[in-house]
Write a protein that holds these residues in place. Structure first.
Motif, PDB file in Angstrom:
ATOM      1  N   LYS A 491       0.862  -1.180   0.000  1.00 50.67           N
ATOM      2  CA  LYS A 491       0.000   0.000   0.000  1.00 50.67           C
ATOM      3  C   LYS A 491       0.898   1.230   0.000  1.00 50.67           C
ATOM      4  N   THR A 492       0.595   2.202  -0.836  1.00 52.93           N
ATOM      5  CA  THR A 492       1.416   3.408  -0.942  1.00 52.93           C
ATOM      6  C   THR A 492       1.459   4.133   0.407  1.00 52.93           C
ATOM      7  N   PRO A 493       2.645   4.398   0.924  1.00 54.79           N
ATOM      8  CA  PRO A 493       2.768   5.080   2.228  1.00 54.79           C
ATOM      9  C   PRO A 493       2.003   6.411   2.245  1.00 54.79           C
ATOM     10  N   GLY A 494       1.303   6.641   3.342  1.00 54.72           N
ATOM     11  CA  GLY A 494       0.588   7.899   3.507  1.00 54.72           C
ATOM     12  C   GLY A 494      -0.781   7.959   2.865  1.00 54.72           C
ATOM     13  N   LYS A 495      -1.198   6.870   2.209  1.00 50.96           N
ATOM     14  CA  LYS A 495      -2.501   6.848   1.525  1.00 50.96           C
ATOM     15  C   LYS A 495      -3.496   5.976   2.296  1.00 50.96           C
ATOM     16  N   PHE A 499     -11.857   1.687   1.427  1.00 52.19           N
ATOM     17  CA  PHE A 499     -12.538   1.032   2.546  1.00 52.19           C
ATOM     18  C   PHE A 499     -11.941   1.421   3.900  1.00 52.19           C
ATOM     19  N   GLU A 500     -10.943   2.310   3.885  1.00 52.29           N
ATOM     20  CA  GLU A 500     -10.347   2.813   5.124  1.00 52.29           C
ATOM     21  C   GLU A 500     -10.715   4.275   5.390  1.00 52.29           C
ATOM     22  N   GLY A 501     -11.630   4.806   4.564  1.00 54.18           N
ATOM     23  CA  GLY A 501     -12.019   6.210   4.734  1.00 54.18           C
ATOM     24  C   GLY A 501     -11.340   7.148   3.765  1.00 54.18           C
ATOM     25  N   GLY A 502     -10.597   6.599   2.790  1.00 54.21           N
ATOM     26  CA  GLY A 502      -9.936   7.434   1.790  1.00 54.21           C
ATOM     27  C   GLY A 502     -10.858   7.738   0.624  1.00 54.21           C
ATOM     28  N   PRO A 503     -10.336   8.326  -0.450  1.00 54.87           N
ATOM     29  CA  PRO A 503     -11.139   8.580  -1.648  1.00 54.87           C
ATOM     30  C   PRO A 503     -11.553   7.265  -2.308  1.00 54.87           C
ATOM     31  N   ALA A 504     -12.366   7.329  -3.341  1.00 56.38           N
ATOM     32  CA  ALA A 504     -12.882   6.118  -3.992  1.00 56.38           C
ATOM     33  C   ALA A 504     -11.805   5.486  -4.882  1.00 56.38           C
ATOM     34  N   LYS A 505     -10.690   5.129  -4.251  1.00 52.20           N
ATOM     35  CA  LYS A 505      -9.530   4.632  -4.991  1.00 52.20           C
ATOM     36  C   LYS A 505      -8.779   3.611  -4.148  1.00 52.20           C
ATOM     37  N   PHE A 507      -4.569   2.443  -3.626  1.00 55.26           N
ATOM     38  CA  PHE A 507      -3.219   2.943  -3.889  1.00 55.26           C
ATOM     39  C   PHE A 507      -2.183   1.867  -3.566  1.00 55.26           C
ATOM     40  N   TYR A 508      -1.301   1.603  -4.523  1.00 58.91           N
ATOM     41  CA  TYR A 508      -0.236   0.626  -4.301  1.00 58.91           C
ATOM     42  C   TYR A 508       1.064   1.146  -4.907  1.00 58.91           C
ATOM     43  N   THR A 509       2.174   0.658  -4.358  1.00 59.67           N
ATOM     44  CA  THR A 509       3.496   0.942  -4.930  1.00 59.67           C
ATOM     45  C   THR A 509       4.156  -0.395  -5.213  1.00 59.67           C
ATOM     46  N   ALA A 518       7.015   2.270  -9.320  1.00 62.71           N
ATOM     47  CA  ALA A 518       5.846   3.020  -9.794  1.00 62.71           C
ATOM     48  C   ALA A 518       4.750   3.015  -8.741  1.00 62.71           C
ATOM     49  N   ASP A 519       4.034   4.116  -8.668  1.00 66.65           N
ATOM     50  CA  ASP A 519       2.850   4.213  -7.821  1.00 66.65           C
ATOM     51  C   ASP A 519       1.627   3.902  -8.675  1.00 66.65           C
ATOM     52  N   ILE A 520       0.789   3.005  -8.175  1.00 70.10           N
ATOM     53  CA  ILE A 520      -0.397   2.556  -8.910  1.00 70.10           C
ATOM     54  C   ILE A 520      -1.651   3.082  -8.216  1.00 70.10           C
ATOM     55  N   GLU A 521      -2.562   3.582  -9.000  1.00 67.19           N
ATOM     56  CA  GLU A 521      -3.845   4.058  -8.478  1.00 67.19           C
ATOM     57  C   GLU A 521      -4.958   3.363  -9.251  1.00 67.19           C
ATOM     58  N   ILE A 522      -5.887   2.753  -8.523  1.00 71.85           N
ATOM     59  CA  ILE A 522      -7.022   2.074  -9.164  1.00 71.85           C
ATOM     60  C   ILE A 522      -8.286   2.857  -8.854  1.00 71.85           C
ATOM     61  N   ARG A 523      -9.022   3.202  -9.880  1.00 70.61           N
ATOM     62  CA  ARG A 523     -10.250   3.980  -9.682  1.00 70.61           C
ATOM     63  C   ARG A 523     -11.118   3.888 -10.933  1.00 70.61           C
ATOM     64  N   TYR A 524     -12.336   4.349 -10.767  1.00 69.59           N
ATOM     65  CA  TYR A 524     -13.232   4.453 -11.915  1.00 69.59           C
ATOM     66  C   TYR A 524     -12.937   5.737 -12.662  1.00 69.59           C
TER      67      TYR A 524
END
Length: 559
Positions: A491-495, A499-505, A507-509, A518-524
């Motif tokens: 999981k990307t540090p600081g994100k 399902f933890e209360g973050g944005p609808a995304k 985050f992985y590194t 690379a930092d990976i972001e999954i979202r619609y």
């Protein structure tokens, strides 16, 4: 209506206007000369005249007549007004309303079309055909020169071999788009500096949906990770010739970025995570069979999650929420229970029968959920819909947790990292071209990010970021050939995950041992009926390593 400003008045009138092709600022001169009133943002109309300088000269009037954009810009700020009203009061440009005559409801040329790729291609061709190693600074020294060069570049653009599409709109969008111009200059400089002594650009091709016949052998549409979509992600392909040497083709994946601490790195790729050509399905095709049941579970959890959202909205304690959901979803006096679970005696199948591991079955639930509105579905992914004032009715995002289970699975990490690196850095590119009989060094690939901005009336150009495939593949291959290398997805540090209360995304590194790649972001990207996508941004640490390797090898490769 919006206010006028420098950016608005330096756009051109659309093709439906009698002044098609002219800058909108010419309408200001026409209105002043005809003594027609301007609509003020504060209300009312005023007849205006050009403001004179302290020495009594008509510098502003002459600037508008001669299209001297440098002077016009300086008199368009809040501190410096351009006009005076009949009572002798100063009036600034931003105090004027953008009415229809200034394109308020007219089609503007190039509206919605991004000229960055075509502008970059035109600069590369214009200066590369002369063997120049960069764009001369005098062509963007001031706005007067820049606007003239952009007009001339529109002619050069006609020589770019590119699929039609919105080609005409992109050419028209060149006019006074100084931010795109700055970023295109940066990218062009990044390419041109690598021209070898005696090399010249002979042609530039745009790719898009169709590639020119001469480029067909470089187009890869049979890669397992991409299916029928292009694995070779070149936006431009530049043909370079040199006397006595076989010509080569350089593919450019083109990105852009602003200047400053707040400027974000661009995503280098976006691709679906699930679906026919998605990442997970591709891994199954490549033989990672353990992924298949996990993929099926994602489909099931997705349909279950959005079913839960629909159920919670229909049964919400908030009467406004439940009333709206019933109005949208229930038809012909249908009850909530009949809609959700059906009635065997009545022969009614409920929505719950669509909860399935089969993607096409669950698609019906997504269709129904979408009717409640995309903003609400985005909130649902964050656990904020139907509502947060009744925590006991909140819906857990089991859907994104199913995604997370795959990324956090120790067995999945190695195949995921290898696949993601392949997708991002094109590590199979030269191997695929070799199988097609393409000679070594005939096709080269580079990622170029043009960096520039238009601020305070100045065109600012920074050196482009460049990642040549020959170096990136070498770095990654060397690390992956080491049996001690650890393949990590964290999981990307600081994100915070959705399902933890973050944005609808999500985050992985991805790492190779301790090196973050690379930092990976999954979202619609839009409707939930589409597949979610992943977006990748290359990390600063990988770029630092890349630069060290390039310096160690005597600099960038030439073409």
């Amino acid at each position: 209506m919006a206010s006028l400003n420098f950016n608005e008045i330096t756009k051109t009138f659309g093709r439906s206007s009698p002044y098609s092709g002219e800058l909108r600022l010419t309408e200001i001169t026409r209105k002043i000369e005809s003594k027609s009133p301007f609509v003020m943002k504060s209300g009312g109309d005023k007849v205006l005249t050009f403001k004179k300088e302290k020495d009594g000269t008509d510098a502003i009037k002459k600037a508008y007549e001669s299209l001297d954009l440098d002077i016009i810009y300086k008199s368009s700020t809040k501190r410096n007004s351009s006009f005076i009203d009949s009572d002798g009061n100063d009036v600034g440009l931003t105090e004027l309303t953008k009415t229809n005559e200034f394109g308020g409801e007219m089609e503007s040329k190039g509206g919605g079309s991004d000229p960055h790729e075509l502008m970059t291609a035109s600069l590369i061709l214009h200066y590369g055909k002369k063997g120049k190693k960069g764009v001369p600074k005098n062509v963007y020294l001031n706005l007067r020169n820049s606007s003239r060069v952009l007009i001339a570049l529109k002619e050069t653009a006609k020589n770019i071999v590119m699929p039609q599409g919105d080609f005409v709109k992109k050419v028209e969008a060149f006019d006074c788009d100084f931010e795109s111009y700055a970023q295109a200059i940066s990218a062009a400089n990044g390419f041109l500096k690598n021209l070898d002594s005696g090399s010249k650009v002979t042609k530039v091709y745009g790719t898009g949906r169709s590639w020119d016949k001469i480029l067909k052998k470089y187009k890869i549409d049979d890669h397992l990770l991409f299916g029928k979509k292009d694995y070779n992600s070149s936006d431009l392909v530049v043909e370079v010739s040199k006397t006595g040497v076989a010509k080569c083709f350089v593919g450019i994946s083109l990105k852009k970025k602003g200047i400053g601490l707040k400027a974000k790195d661009p995503t280098v790729i976006n691709k679906t995570v699930i679906g026919t050509d998605g990442l997970f399905k591709s891994l199954v095709k490549r033989g990672y069979t353990d992924m298949y049941p996990k993929l099926k579970n994602v489909y099931k959890q997705r349909s279950q999650f959005f079913y839960n959202v629909i159920e919670a909205s229909l049964k919400s304690k908030d009467t406004r929420t439940s009333g709206n959901a019933k109005k949208i979803l229930l038809k012909n006096g249908q009850s909530v229970d009949d809609y959700l679970i059906g009635d065997v005696k009545k022969g009614i199948k409920g929505l719950n029968k669509k909860i399935s591991t089969v993607r096409s079955e669950g698609a019906y639930i997504l269709k129904e959920a979408q009717k409640l509105g995309q903003p609400n579905m985005t909130k649902a992914l964050q656990g904020k819909y139907p509502e947060t004032k009744y925590p006991e009715t909140s819906v857990e995002n089991i859907y994104f947790r199913a995604f997370d289970d795959i990324f956090m699975d120790p067995k999945a990490k190695k195949p995921l990292v290898i696949a993601l690196l392949n997708i991002i850095f094109k590590t199979d590119l030269q191997g695929f071209l070799g199988l097609r009989g393409v000679p070594k060094d005939e096709f080269k690939f580079t990622l170029l990010t043009g960096k520039g901005s238009f601020y305070d009336g100045k065109i600012n150009v920074s050196p482009a970021d460049e990642l040549q495939e020959t170096f990136t593949t070498s770095i990654l291959t060397q690390k992956m050939s080491n049996p001690k290398t650890a393949y990590r997805v964290e999981k990307t540090p600081g994100k915070l995950q959705a399902f933890e209360g973050g944005p609808a995304k999500l985050f992985y590194t991805i790492y190779l041992s301790k090196l973050p790649l690379a930092d990976i972001e999954i979202r619609y990207k839009g409707s939930i009926r589409n597949e979610p996508q992943f977006f990748a941004v290359i990390t600063p640490k990988f770029k630092q390593l890349y630069n060290k390797v390039v310096i160690k090898n005597g600099g960038n490769k030439k073409w």
